[in-house]
Write an enzyme that holds these catalytic residues in place. Structure first.
Site, mmCIF file in Angstrom:
data_model
loop_
_atom_site.group_PDB
_atom_site.id
_atom_site.type_symbol
_atom_site.label_atom_id
_atom_site.label_comp_id
_atom_site.label_asym_id
_atom_site.label_seq_id
_atom_site.Cartn_x
_atom_site.Cartn_y
_atom_site.Cartn_z
ATOM 1 N N LYS A 97 0.602 -1.353 -0.047
ATOM 2 C CA LYS A 97 -0.058 0.046 0.121
ATOM 3 C C LYS A 97 1.063 1.277 -0.034
ATOM 4 O O LYS A 97 2.023 1.321 0.732
ATOM 5 C CB LYS A 97 -0.820 0.017 1.259
ATOM 6 C CG LYS A 97 -2.141 1.123 1.194
ATOM 7 C CD LYS A 97 -2.702 0.988 2.402
ATOM 8 C CE LYS A 97 -3.887 1.872 2.617
ATOM 9 N NZ LYS A 97 -4.641 1.607 3.724
ATOM 10 N N SER A 152 -9.713 1.565 3.002
ATOM 11 C CA SER A 152 -8.709 2.480 2.172
ATOM 12 C C SER A 152 -7.574 1.351 1.570
ATOM 13 O O SER A 152 -7.044 1.863 0.316
ATOM 14 C CB SER A 152 -7.813 3.298 3.116
ATOM 15 O OG SER A 152 -7.011 2.913 4.027
ATOM 16 N N SER A 199 -9.435 -0.692 7.462
ATOM 17 C CA SER A 199 -8.995 -0.436 5.741
ATOM 18 C C SER A 199 -8.475 -1.644 5.320
ATOM 19 O O SER A 199 -7.956 -1.676 4.113
ATOM 20 C CB SER A 199 -8.169 0.767 5.752
ATOM 21 O OG SER A 199 -8.752 1.905 5.823
#
Ligand code: GLN
Length: 461
Positions: free
Chosen positions: A64, A139, A163
């Site tokens: 990420k 996210s 997330s």
């Protein structure tokens, strides 16, 4: 990574990944950066493969883009960090690299990990591989897409309020949020430091155990990382789950939970019983306050953490002759709407007149929630709940209504507030869309969590 034969070369895995990416990435937009030299890196790993290579050696993975990677652009999906080249890597990444893991690229997210759909990425959303008209969740949406679309076997994500688990639920993969302190946060761009934790997205529970084992453990660079022994999670899973006690708290099946999602959780409860787990009654009466407490505490911490992005040390700087005006213009241009909303909320709840009314009360609620979980974990080893109230929603459905977007995390946030470990794994789909089953366990009991999750995974298949 069970079942990977040493006859498989890293080059062949990277080539497979690149052809999957070639086929679908234009539509799905999982990556913000793809490493241009992945094939060369794989060749070098194949050439230098040691006799005792570990299970992650040569296997491609994604990270990420709010986790820093030395010399590889890291943006947190924000304009304010455009072009940032970190001088070091996060501890979790360092540990994977030390095992010979192969970094494929950096994945998309909601700006600074604030969001539940990747629609708040400054560089455009990702799409759900199961149904591209729907969001992948967020996210860590890009990481979930990378795994669900078969680009790579695992990806790192981050959690502040769900997330990792929420996008895993929406895309139909496994998402593990370790206990607070289990994995070093060094190199994770801070959102809300008392909640943040690096997590793992994988295709199955065993892989999540392997990757967790590689990244977990005390790190002198993060004073909140816990010095607890890191277990051999595959061996733990091998012990089975018979005799573990579980409960399904009614508060997690209440209003707002889609009936199809609720039914799948109830089916999963029956399956766990059939697997030899013992069902007990549990109640978590303060659950409905968790979201309120989170949307005070997380923005409060964010407003302080994000003060460092002022154009002086990182990213682009707006032109101005005057210092305060330079800050104002840089932040005005550099941050997107959701990040600004969080900074405003956070500054407000910390301000002199409102601190006691909001921030202090939210902290008290957090303590109550923690206590309630401690009591529940006297009665049961794991809790079974839905991961999310609904399946993946459509683009634009929630962007005009922040509260509706925040509801997507109502069932994941309690675990973050209490520092628990938790996992989402796919149940049976509803109307063709993945349904996430969530298990939670007491802090530092990833061993129990993964044993129960592997048993459930086997039963739902
Ligand atoms: N969706 C939640 C938020 O917007 C959680 C985000 C996260 O876990 N990073 O704050």
């Amino acid at each position: 990574m069970a079942g990977w034969s040493t006859a498989i070369t890293s080059v062949s895995l990277v080539e497979e990944a690149l052809s999957a990416i070639e086929a679908r990435e234009e539509e799905l937009h999982s990556f913000l950066t793809l490493l241009p030299d992945a094939v060369e890196a794989a060749e070098a790993l194949d050439r230098d493969r040691p006799a005792q290579a570990g299970p992650l050696y040569g296997i491609p993975y994604a990270v990420k883009d709010n986790i820093v990677t030395e010399g590889v652009r890291t943006t947190a999906a924000s304009r304010i960090l455009e072009g940032y080249l970190p001088p070091y890597s996060a501890t979790a990444v360092e540990r994977l690299q030390a095992q010979g893991a192969l970094l494929l690229g950096k994945t998309n997210l909601d700006e600074f990990a604030m969001g539940s759909s990747t629609e708040w990425s400054a560089f455009g959303p990702s799409r759900n591989p199961v149904d591209p008209s729907r969001v992948p969740g967020g996210s860590s949406g890009g990481s979930a897409v990378a795994v669900a679309a078969g680009y790579c076997r695992y990806a790192l994500g981050s959690e502040t309020g769900g997330s990792v688990r929420q996008p895993a639920a929406f895309c139909g993969c496994v998402g593990l949020k370790p206990s607070y302190g289990r994995v070093s946060r060094y190199g994770l761009i801070a959102f809300a430091s008392s909640l943040d934790q690096i997590g793992v997205l994988t295709g199955d529970v065993r892989d999540a155990g392997v990757v967790l084992g590689a990244i977990a453990g005390r790190d002198p660079h993060d004073q909140t990382s816990v010095d607890a022994p890191v277990q051999d999670y595959l061996a733990e899973i091998g012990r089975g789950a018979r005799g573990l006690r579980f409960g399904v708290p009614a508060e997690y099946l209440a209003q707002g939970v889609d009936p199809a999602v609720r039914d799948e959780v109830l089916r999963a409860a029956d399956l766990l019983e059939a697997q030899g787990l013992e069902r007990r009654e549990v109640s978590l009466a303060h659950t409905s306050y968790a979201l309120d407490a989170y949307y005070i505490i997380a923005p409060a911490e964010a407003s302080s953490n994000l003060a460092r992005f002022d154009g002086m040390r990182y990213g682009p700087r707006a032109a101005s002759d005057e210092l305060v005006e330079a800050y104002r213009a840089t932040r005005g241009e550099g941050f997107g709407p959701e990040v600004k909303r969080r900074i405003l909320l956070g500054t407000y709840v910390l301000s002199a007149g409102y601190y006691d009314t909001y921030y202090l009360r939210a902290q008290k609620l957090r303590t109550l929630l923690r206590r309630e979980f401690t009591e529940a974990f006297d009665a049961v080893d794991v809790l079974l709940t839905p991961t999310t109230p609904t399946t993946a929603f459509r683009f634009g459905e929630n962007t005009e209504d922040p509260l509706a977007m925040y509801m997507a995390d109502a069932l994941t946030i309690p675990a973050n507030l209490a520092g628990l470990c938790a996992i989402s794994l796919p149940g049976r789909p509803a109307q063709g869309l993945p349904v996430g089953l969530q298990l939670m366990a007491a802090p530092m009991r990833e061993d129990i969590l993964l044993r129960a999750a592997a048993a459930l995974e086997e039963a739902v298949r």
